[in-house]
Design a protein around this motif. Structure first.
Motif: not given
Length: 155
Positions: A41-45
């Motif tokens: 996963t990556s991006g906004d937590e």
């Protein structure tokens, strides 16, 4: 006489609805025939955490079910749409973009979902933040339902 008309209307409407073959679109989503394993996963937590909590119901280990490994990238934006005469924001646009990459054996599919909502500003910042979190939750719910529906269509 009026009660007889109402009764007949209810009976006719019931017969038409029950005999038309209507079936809710998300009826079988709880009985999915697949397992989801979340990988990268990556991006906004915050959005990632919401997606993970929505998809955890599909991660039970049962034999004989299709197994999908999912990687996803999230992007969250809160843009100012309008300002008042003092320069304070009065309306925002909240946008959530999620790109899912689904892997299973030879299968590799990518799904891109964009959802947005326009939100009015509130003078009470705490209420505005709570409202924003509620909107985020609703948008993620829509996106995850779309993904589950797509996964249930894969043969």
């Amino acid at each position: 006489m009026k009660s007889l008309k109402k009764f007949l209307l209810i009976i006719i409407t019931s017969v038409l609805i029950f005999s038309c073959g209507y079936e809710p679109m998300f009826k079988n989503l709880k009985n999915a025939n697949f397992i989801i394993t979340l990988s990268e996963t990556s991006g906004d937590e915050d959005i990632n955490r919401l997606i993970k909590s929505k998809l955890k119901n599909y991660s039970t280990k049962e034999k004989g079910l299709k197994n999908y490994t999912i990687n996803y990238f999230t992007d969250y934006k809160k843009l100012i749409l309008a300002k008042d005469t003092k320069g304070n924001a009065t309306e925002y646009s909240i946008k959530v973009n999620v790109i899912f990459t689904v892997l299973s054996g030879e299968l590799r599919k990518e799904y891109n979902y964009n959802e947005s909502f326009n939100m009015k500003s509130n003078s009470d910042r705490l209420k505005e933040k709570d409202y924003e979190k509620n909107i985020q939750n609703n948008l993620v719910n829509i996106i995850t339902r779309k993904l589950i529906l797509q996964l249930s269509k894969i043969q």
